[in-house]
Write a protein that holds these residues in place. Sequence first.
Motif, PDB file in Angstrom:
ATOM      1  N   ALA A  89      53.321  35.157  51.389  1.00 52.18           N
ATOM      2  CA  ALA A  89      53.536  33.801  50.872  1.00 52.18           C
ATOM      3  C   ALA A  89      52.205  33.244  50.393  1.00 52.18           C
ATOM      4  O   ALA A  89      51.447  32.662  51.164  1.00 52.18           O
ATOM      5  CB  ALA A  89      54.145  32.918  51.956  1.00 52.18           C
ATOM      6  N   THR A  90      51.906  33.449  49.110  1.00 50.12           N
ATOM      7  CA  THR A  90      50.681  32.925  48.508  1.00 50.12           C
ATOM      8  C   THR A  90      51.028  32.241  47.190  1.00 50.12           C
ATOM      9  O   THR A  90      52.137  32.400  46.666  1.00 50.12           O
ATOM     10  CB  THR A  90      49.668  34.054  48.235  1.00 50.12           C
ATOM     11  OG1 THR A  90      50.260  35.020  47.366  1.00 50.12           O
ATOM     12  CG2 THR A  90      49.239  34.738  49.531  1.00 50.12           C
ATOM     13  N   PHE A  91      50.073  31.472  46.657  1.00 55.54           N
ATOM     14  CA  PHE A  91      50.248  30.813  45.366  1.00 55.54           C
ATOM     15  C   PHE A  91      49.716  31.742  44.282  1.00 55.54           C
ATOM     16  O   PHE A  91      48.503  31.905  44.124  1.00 55.54           O
ATOM     17  CB  PHE A  91      49.513  29.478  45.346  1.00 55.54           C
ATOM     18  CG  PHE A  91      50.036  28.488  46.360  1.00 55.54           C
ATOM     19  CD1 PHE A  91      51.180  27.755  46.102  1.00 55.54           C
ATOM     20  CD2 PHE A  91      49.373  28.303  47.565  1.00 55.54           C
ATOM     21  CE1 PHE A  91      51.667  26.840  47.038  1.00 55.54           C
ATOM     22  CE2 PHE A  91      49.848  27.395  48.503  1.00 55.54           C
ATOM     23  CZ  PHE A  91      51.008  26.668  48.234  1.00 55.54           C
ATOM     24  N   ALA A  92      50.639  32.337  43.515  1.00 56.51           N
ATOM     25  CA  ALA A  92      50.264  33.399  42.584  1.00 56.51           C
ATOM     26  C   ALA A  92      49.322  32.930  41.489  1.00 56.51           C
ATOM     27  O   ALA A  92      48.471  33.693  41.025  1.00 56.51           O
ATOM     28  CB  ALA A  92      51.519  34.013  41.961  1.00 56.51           C
ATOM     29  N   CYS A 143      45.880  35.302  42.436  1.00 52.43           N
ATOM     30  CA  CYS A 143      46.668  36.109  43.376  1.00 52.43           C
ATOM     31  C   CYS A 143      47.717  36.949  42.661  1.00 52.43           C
ATOM     32  O   CYS A 143      48.093  38.011  43.150  1.00 52.43           O
ATOM     33  CB  CYS A 143      47.355  35.194  44.390  1.00 52.43           C
ATOM     34  SG  CYS A 143      46.215  34.539  45.598  1.00 52.43           S
ATOM     35  N   GLY A 144      48.179  36.457  41.516  1.00 52.68           N
ATOM     36  CA  GLY A 144      49.237  37.156  40.804  1.00 52.68           C
ATOM     37  C   GLY A 144      48.859  38.535  40.300  1.00 52.68           C
ATOM     38  O   GLY A 144      49.744  39.323  39.947  1.00 52.68           O
ATOM     39  N   VAL A 145      47.573  38.868  40.268  1.00 52.38           N
ATOM     40  CA  VAL A 145      47.154  40.177  39.759  1.00 52.38           C
ATOM     41  C   VAL A 145      46.713  41.114  40.879  1.00 52.38           C
ATOM     42  O   VAL A 145      46.322  42.246  40.618  1.00 52.38           O
ATOM     43  CB  VAL A 145      46.013  40.030  38.729  1.00 52.38           C
ATOM     44  CG1 VAL A 145      46.431  39.113  37.591  1.00 52.38           C
ATOM     45  CG2 VAL A 145      44.726  39.522  39.387  1.00 52.38           C
ATOM     46  N   LEU A 146      46.810  40.663  42.123  1.00 47.39           N
ATOM     47  CA  LEU A 146      46.336  41.479  43.242  1.00 47.39           C
ATOM     48  C   LEU A 146      47.300  42.603  43.572  1.00 47.39           C
ATOM     49  O   LEU A 146      48.523  42.466  43.435  1.00 47.39           O
ATOM     50  CB  LEU A 146      46.150  40.612  44.498  1.00 47.39           C
ATOM     51  CG  LEU A 146      45.057  39.552  44.486  1.00 47.39           C
ATOM     52  CD1 LEU A 146      45.056  38.817  45.821  1.00 47.39           C
ATOM     53  CD2 LEU A 146      43.696  40.149  44.187  1.00 47.39           C
TER      54      LEU A 146
END
Length: 249
Positions: A89-92, A143-146
């Motif tokens: 649960a992170t903010f992408a 975060c969206g590219v991790l």
Amino acid sequence: MTPALAAEGLVKAWGGLRAVDGVSFTLAPGEMLALIGPNGAGKSTCFNMLNGQIRPDAGRVRLAGRDVTGLPPRAIWRLGVGRTFQVTATFASMTVLDNVRMALLSHARRLLGLWRPAAREFTAEAEALLTRVGMADQAGRPCGVLAYGDLKRLELAMALANQPHLLLMDEPTAGMAPAERMALMAETAAVARAGGIAVLFTEHDMDVVFTHADRVLVLDGGRLIAGGAPEAVRADPRVRQVYLGGGPA
């Protein structure tokens, strides 16, 4: 020594089904305790009672001797309990650093109406947490590219933002490659032992469990059927029958 966590006779029933039936155990500061069992054994229900998401029908939950039974999750979090989830649960769209900042801001109980002030808050603290989990070099990335393993490490950093005495980790290595699983749990163990943080985790990867847990508890049908050192639990005939596939140890 007062246990970091004590579960005392926890019971939860759904209709006529007792999902958790008289579960009791303690967890010491700095200890890694694995809670395992087949699907439907009651692991998630037990976790959710400890975290305040479900109120037990009977029994008590104590944190460092304090009765927290029935408190909501946010109140338990503020008492020093961190949690990670099977699905991250992170903010992408936010950077790695900003995700950790937001967790720190929440812990500090600060409500900010604008994003710009938030960018100046807790930078050093966020960078220190990312260093602890091996993510400092990715602080500026969205975060969206991790990769998924990096998201799991970020979630661990966020869970440490409230300076927890206890970490509850629900399937922390789900979806990760075998090497990533071992690396994440090694990092978790190092952080926990250095800071005296008690860790309770559920896990289906038995290599992870038997490598990193100090003790193992086994649930089946809502009841604890075994508990102790990893090798003793691995050799337990009943555990092998209901969970590890039977056969000789």
